[in-house]
Scaffold this active site. Structure first.
Site, short mmCIF file in Angstrom:
data_model
loop_
_atom_site.label_atom_id
_atom_site.label_comp_id
_atom_site.label_asym_id
_atom_site.label_seq_id
_atom_site.Cartn_x
_atom_site.Cartn_y
_atom_site.Cartn_z
N SER A 1 0.79 -1.23 0.02
CA SER A 1 -0.06 0.35 0.01
C SER A 1 0.78 1.55 -0.25
CB SER A 1 -0.64 0.12 0.99
OG SER A 1 -0.31 -0.79 2.60
N LYS B 1 -7.34 2.05 7.63
CA LYS B 1 -6.14 3.48 7.39
C LYS B 1 -7.27 4.59 7.21
CE LYS B 1 -3.59 0.16 4.73
NZ LYS B 1 -2.61 -0.28 3.85
#
Length: 192
Positions: free
Chosen positions: A87, A134
């Site tokens: 990511s 996140k």
């Protein structure tokens, strides 16, 4: 996972970069380029090493620039949690695009996504894990917007769960539209 408690959390990590084209350096001897990323997990089995390699290829595809041969390139995840995941790929790519295009990055936008080699002119960003955590971390840190992969947006979240604006993006160009600031053109008054 949080490196201290072991619980699932999202992290907001700052990353900085520096690029210098070798031909811009006042050297009388040949100098080889390099591409270094610090603040990441070490070892050949790390997921981040794949992202680092993909970013180099994506920049070569998009701009025709080899950041490891023609430039001295250093990216640094300064607060070093030992970043080890795909990511961070889109973050690294956006940062390098910013430097190459000379456009600043908005500081009120958080991003996540896995970068992939492109087909034609399209460089795809694919889904990542832990997107709920996140987004919540970006929200807690006061970001105004978070850009996530389109597949995560469609299948992994409900925007009503967040106070922060969540934007779906499928390609690197989609991310760049959300993250880079277009420099205003300087209007020079015409004198008569």
């Amino acid at each position: 996972r949080d490196p201290y408690s072991g619980e699932m959390t999202g992290s907001v990590l700052g990353v900085k970069a520096h690029m210098v084209e070798i031909t811009e350096l006042p050297r009388s001897y040949p100098l080889k380029g390099y591409y270094t990323v610090t603040g990441v997990a070490k070892g050949d089995q790390s997921f981040i090493s794949d992202s680092i390699a993909k970013v180099r290829s994506v920049i070569l595809q998009k701009y025709g620039i080899d950041i490891a041969q023609d430039y001295l390139t250093h990216l640094d995840f300064a607060q070093s949690y030992g970043v080890d995941g795909p990511s961070a790929g889109v973050t690294m790519a956006i940062l390098l695009c910013s430097l190459i295009e000379g456009k600043p990055i908005r500081q009120d936008v958080a991003v996540t996504g896995e970068i992939n080699l492109g087909v034609g002119d399209s460089i795809q960003i694919t889904a990542v894990g832990g997107v709920y955590e996140k987004i919540k971390a970006a929200e807690a840190w006061g970001f105004k917007k978070v850009v996530i992969p389109k597949k995560n947006y469609e299948h992994s979240i409900d925007v009503k769960d967040y106070k922060i604006k969540v934007v779906a993006a499928a390609t690197l160009d989609d991310y760049l539209k959300e993250c880079l600031i277009e420099k205003p053109t300087l209007k020079v008054p015409i004198q008569t």
